[in-house]
Design an enzyme around this catalytic site. Structure first.
Site, PDB file in Angstrom:
ATOM      1  N   ASP A 151       8.366 -14.018 -15.076  1.00  0.00           N
ATOM      2  CA  ASP A 151       9.067 -13.308 -16.146  1.00  0.00           C
ATOM      3  C   ASP A 151       8.354 -12.025 -16.545  1.00  0.00           C
ATOM      4  O   ASP A 151       7.353 -12.057 -17.260  1.00  0.00           O
ATOM      5  CB  ASP A 151       9.195 -14.239 -17.353  1.00  0.00           C
ATOM      6  CG  ASP A 151       9.996 -13.621 -18.482  1.00  0.00           C
ATOM      7  OD1 ASP A 151      10.692 -12.610 -18.233  1.00  0.00           O
ATOM      8  OD2 ASP A 151       9.935 -14.137 -19.602  1.00  0.00           O
TER       9      ASP A 151
ATOM     10  N   ASP B 167      13.527  -6.751 -15.950  1.00  0.00           N
ATOM     11  CA  ASP B 167      13.211  -8.096 -16.429  1.00  0.00           C
ATOM     12  C   ASP B 167      13.605  -9.154 -15.406  1.00  0.00           C
ATOM     13  O   ASP B 167      14.774  -9.496 -15.264  1.00  0.00           O
ATOM     14  CB  ASP B 167      13.925  -8.350 -17.756  1.00  0.00           C
ATOM     15  CG  ASP B 167      13.551  -9.689 -18.369  1.00  0.00           C
ATOM     16  OD1 ASP B 167      12.601 -10.314 -17.869  1.00  0.00           O
ATOM     17  OD2 ASP B 167      14.204 -10.098 -19.340  1.00  0.00           O
TER      18      ASP B 167
END
Length: 391
Positions: free
Chosen positions: A83, A274
């Site tokens: 992440d 992201d």
């Protein structure tokens, strides 16, 4: 814009460049829709959001990409979400035995929880942690331990969260925690993120992410590669467009413009890359324009925009202008078959309410599957290169 060709292959031949495969969870929405549980999931999700404030921005409510890690001595295996939209690492406490920690039975995934009592290298801190993500809360206590990333790559005394409370978003995903790859300023409780502890072992302070083309929504499997200490020259083009970061929190940068069909918008927008977000998130003001150009309609029940699946290959490209270069995303990437009725497919674009100096766009996995993302810590910049795929 800086266009750099990777002719310097020799430095990447050392042992200080590590390539580790990732795997896909498949589409969570598709699994829940197929099981007749998606509306129930949405209701629970809304209730959890009513009195929370988000900090990390990642959205784990659809497909996510995982890496295989180990924690502790002897090593205990865990699969963690890679992440770039958050900076903390956490795993699930083996002592937590509720339904959220154990995971949704319909995911067909057995949680690998971390047993601190079986690790001789674990040290508990007298501190609690709590992180509210874009959609989902996790909390527990902090500690340090040895983390293995594979290929002989190890971080000693990494500070991490031991989670004993999870919200529904984490409960339904086949994952065992989060491996945050964002900057220290984004880290909750002022911990040092894993990448900052890893840098000294790498040739250069860079990591790159390649995600393979989307697979059938009902299946997971090997689906990409993360390269620590260099650039993935096998799966990514040699030409890389670099742009400087505008903030060292998220991997945030300026986008020059956006176009789809006959619609275009030019002017700087704050954007983040992201890996923890499945879709592309756009400003509320642009969602209607995108829907108009793609002839999408709002599905109130499932809270997504849909188009006819028959148009998956014929819709206009989403064209992002970054660093003076054009980055088109094909409709086969942003239109997803998640098992809706009546020949409908999901438009993998969701609205984002932007404020202050935060991002107004999120380029998630839909974008990253088409373009390798190169995260250059040393030069505080991000790069994009065409991704190679076998089909």
């Amino acid at each position: 814009m800086h266009l750099i060709f990777l002719l310097f292959l020799a430095p990447f031949c050392s042992a200080a460049v590590f390539q580790l495969p990732t795997k896909s969870t498949g589409s969570l929405r598709a699994k829940l829709i197929r099981a007749g549980k998606y509306q129930e999931f949405l209701i629970t999700q809304h209730a959890a959001r009513l009195n929370t404030i988000s900090q990390p921005i990642s959205d784990y409510s659809d497909e996510v990409y995982l890496g295989n890690f180990t924690v502790g001595t002897p090593p205990q295996p865990v699969s963690l979400v890679l992440d770039t939209g958050s900076a903390n690492m956490w795993v699930i406490d083996a002592s937590c035995d509720n339904m959220f920690c154990n995971g949704w039975i319909g995911s067909n995934y057995t949680r690998q929880k971390f047993d601190t009592s079986k690790s001789s290298s674990f040290s508990r801190e007298n501190r609690k942690f709590s992180i509210q993500y874009g959609k989902g809360l996790c909390s527990g206590y902090l500690g340090t331990d040895t983390v293995g990333l594979g290929g002989g790559l190890t971080i000693r005394k990494q500070e991490l969260g031991i989670a004993n409370k999870l919200d529904v978003d984490f409960a339904v995903q086949p994952m065992d925690g989060i491996f945050g790859l964002a900057w220290p300023a984004l880290a909750v409780d002022q911990i040092t993120p894993p990448m900052q502890n890893l840098i000294s072992q790498l040739d250069v302070p860079v990591f790159s992410v390649w995600l393979d083309r989307k697979i059938q929504a009902s299946h997971g499997g090997s689906a990409g590669m993360i390269t620590y200490g260099g650039i993935d020259t096998k799966n990514c083009d040699a030409g890389v467009t670099y742009v400087p970061l505008t903030a060292k929190t998220y991997w945030q940068f300026k986008m020059d413009g956006f176009a789809v069909g006959t619609y275009s918008q030019y002017g700087y927008n704050q954007v983040i890359s992201d890996t923890g977000s499945s879709w592309i998130s756009a400003p509320y003001a642009m969602i209607n324009d995108i829907a108009t150009q793609t002839h999408a309609t709002w599905d109130e029940m499932n809270e997504i925009y849909t188009v006819k699946c028959s148009t998956m290959k014929t819709q206009p490209d989403l064209v992002f202008t970054i660093g003076g270069a054009l980055f088109p995303v094909k409709s086969v990437e942003y239109i997803l078959d998640i098992g809706l009725d009546e020949g409908k497919c999901a438009l993998a674009i969701s609205p984002l309410m932007a404020s202050g100096f935060g991002p107004s766009w999120i380029l998630g996995d839909v974008f990253i599957r088409q373009y390798c993302n190169i995260y250059d810590i040393g030069n505080a910049r991000i790069g994009f290169a065409n991704a190679h795929h076998s089909f």
